[in-house]
Structure formats: structure tokens, C-alpha cells
Design an enzyme around this catalytic site. Structure first.
Site: not given
Ligand code: NAD
Length: 289
Positions: A93, A168
Site C-alpha cells: 500500500t 484502496k
Molecule cells: P511487514 O512489515 O510485516 O513486511 C514488510 C517486509 O518488507 C518486512 O519483512 C521487511 O523486512 C521487508 N523489506 C523492507 N525493505 C526490503 C527490501 N529492500 N528488500 C526486501 N525486503 C524488504 O508489513 P506487512 O504487514 O506484510 O505489509 C506489507 C504491505 O502490505 C504494506 O504496504 C501494508 O500497508 C500492506 N498491507 C498490510 C496489511 C496487513 O494487514 N498487514 C493489509 C493490507 C495491506
């Protein structure tokens, strides 16, 4: 079946990558956190040592990263190692502006690119029932359908680049306002001597019904699976709702749109997130009591 690079194996990316493996795809993963990469390997993902290594030689590149800045940085790093014609799908997002910027970068490098943010949360990611909102051209969307299928309950085409993110942000602004007003209604009903269950029973069968009430009821009792019945453990954490509202408010100000209720909801969530970012966003009812 395709070979897919999956970058970002966190709360959402981990189970999404696992479902792609179950769907018969070969998945090469990378995350900055070694433990998350190890967990993905246990789910059948092949580990890469870097994002560049993960991307090289694959058909598709999926990013599931925390922010627009992270997506821009990863695209800058991996595009020189990609092969023209590869399909890039960003499911993070991020702002509409960032989504359109990375689209232009990828297309200039000869790639197909879609923004495909999701709703459905960690439960939907694990169950393979996420709703994907997709922005980009028809050819890229057609190529993406078999890739999204093992992760998706539904895929909604939204138009050109960035429009998935636009959908979204609009959805989450509606949800934020609804969750607050449902909390206000329970607070008022309690003061008027109406029971929580009676209000729930009436409104779920009436015109005020919405997901913020029927599934995410902010008082314990009527919905066993709601976060309110589990000490407001998320669910959808306030920190994530607050992030999405910030993106929506940036879009309101850059477009000159009018959103008095969305703007007020964003102020309330900003204040609430300062102390309770880990709680489900329905816990905002506590500030109304
Ligand atoms: P999260 O923080 O658990 O996962 C993100 C991952 O990206 C982390 O593990 C981090 O180490 C990794 N990362 C960061 N920079 C990186 C790089 N350069 N190379 C490789 N990996 C890298 O977050 P999440 O909850 O999984 O959410 C991910 C996305 O989805 C966000 O944008 C969030 O807004 C969106 N989202 C989340 C939810 C939810 O309920 N968690 C729901 C809908 C959308």
C-alpha cells in the site's frame, strides 16, 4: 507455471509467497530479515541472497513492502538486473504518486507493471482470499491473472496505473469513518439504556449496516471473532489504518478534493495511534467513552 521473485516476506508477503508455491509456481524470495527468509524456505520458497539475485531470470517480480520509499528503492536496485518483458506487480500500500512513479520507471526499462494493493489482511493472505485492486494496462492484467489466482478471492480491475492504490485509499477512508461512527452509536446507545446486542441485531438488519459493525463490532459480545472480543488484538492494527489515512489525506490535499469526515477521522486516528498503534483500529471506541 511461472518463476516468481517475491520481495518482502513479512506478515502479508510470507503467506502470499507460500500460496504461490502451493499454486505450483516456483518462488524465489528475499527479505532483509534472515528469519523471515528462513520461514519462507520452510514453505517451499527458494532463498536468494539479494533482491537483484531473486529477480534475475524470473518471469514475474512481486513486491510486498512497507512504504513507497521502500518500493522506489527496490525498483531502483532491481530494474538494472531485470529482463525486458518481465511482469512487475507491486502489492504494497503506497501513494498513488509513488505507484505512478515506479510504473513509469519499470515501463521505461521495458517491463510490464501493475499496482495491485490488497484488502483482507493477514487472514486473507493465509487463506488465499485477498481482494486485489489492480491499476495498469489490459495486457499486464491478463498476464497477471494466473499469478494472482492462488492468492486471490477476487481481482478488480480499476483502470490505469495508480488506480488500484486510489481504490484502496478511498475504501480505507470510508472504513475509518464507519468504524468511528459505529463506536459513537454504541456509546450513545449505552447512555440511552439500549443493550449492545439489541443495537447490533437491529442495525445489522437495517440501513446502517456495514463491515465495521457486522464483522468488526467494537463491543465484545455480538461477534465472537471480532478483535473487541479478544482485547482488541488485530485484526487491522491502528498503525496500518493510520498509515493508509495519511496516504489518503496526502491525496486529498494534492488533488484539492473535499473530505471533511475523512480528514476528521484521520486526525482522530493520528492521536489514537500515538498511544495504541498495536491495537485493532476498532479500539478507537475507547476514546469516545
Ligand atoms: P511487514 O512489515 O510485516 O513486511 C514488510 C517486509 O518488507 C518486512 O519483512 C521487511 O523486512 C521487508 N523489506 C523492507 N525493505 C526490503 C527490501 N529492500 N528488500 C526486501 N525486503 C524488504 O508489513 P506487512 O504487514 O506484510 O505489509 C506489507 C504491505 O502490505 C504494506 O504496504 C501494508 O500497508 C500492506 N498491507 C498490510 C496489511 C496487513 O494487514 N498487514 C493489509 C493490507 C495491506
Amino acid at each position: 507455471m511461472s518463476t516468481i521473485a517475491f520481495l518482502g516476506l513479512g506478515h502479508m508477503g510470507g503467506p502470499m509467497a507460500a500460496n504461490l508455491v502451493k499454486g505450483g509456481h516456483e518462488v524465489v524470495g528475499f527479505d532483509l530479515v534472515p528469519e523471515l527468509l528462513e520461514a519462507a524456505v520452510a514453505d517451499g520458497v527458494r532463498a536468494a541472497k539479494s533482491a537483484e539475485e531473486a529477480v534475475a531470470g524470473t518471469d514475474v517480480v512481486i513486491t510486498m513492502l512497507p512504504s513507497g520509499a521502500a518500493v522506489r528503492a527496490v525498483y531502483d536496485t532491481v530494474l538494472p538486473h531485470a529482463t525486458p518483458g518481465q511482469l512487475f506487480i507491486d502489492s504494497s500500500t503506497i501513494s498513488v504518486e509513488d505507484a505512478r512513479a515506479v510504473h513509469d520507471l519499470a515501463v521505461a526499462a521495458g517491463m510490464m507493471q501493475l499496482d495491485a494493493p490488497v484488502s483482507g489482511g493477514v487472514k486473507g493472505a493465509a487463506a488465499g482470499t485477498l481482494a486485489f485492486m489492480v491499476g495498469g494496462d489490459d495486457a499486464a492484467l491478463a498476464a497477471a491473472q494466473p499469478i494472482l489466482a492462488p492468492m486471490a478471492g477476487k481481482v478488480v480491475p480499476c483502470g490505469g496505473p495508480g488506480n488500484g492504490q486510489a481504490a484502496k485509499l478511498c475504501n480505507n477512508m470510508i472504513l475509518a469513518v464507519q468504524q468511528i461512527v459505529v463506536g459513537e452509536a454504541f456509546t450513545l446507545a449505552e447512555k440511552l439504556g439500549l443493550s449492545d446486542q439489541a443495537l447490533y441485531d437491529v442495525v445489522t438488519g437495517a440501513t446502517g449496516n456495514c463491515w465495521a459493525l457486522s464483522a468488526n463490532c467494537p463491543v465484545p459480545g455480538p461477534v465472537e471473532t471480532a478483535p473487541s472480543a479478544n482485547d482488541f488484538r488485530p485484526g487491522f492494527a491502528t498503525a496500518l489504518m493510520n498509515k493508509d489515512l495519511h496516504l489518503a489525506m496526502d491525496a486529498v490535499s494534492t488533488t484539492g478534493a473535499t473530505a471533511p469526515l475523512g480528514s476528521h477521522a484521520a486526525e482522530l486516528y493520528d492521536a489514537f495511534a500515538a498511544e495504541h498503534s498495536d491495537l485493532d483500529f476498532s479500539a478507537i471506541i475507547e476514546t469516545l467513552r
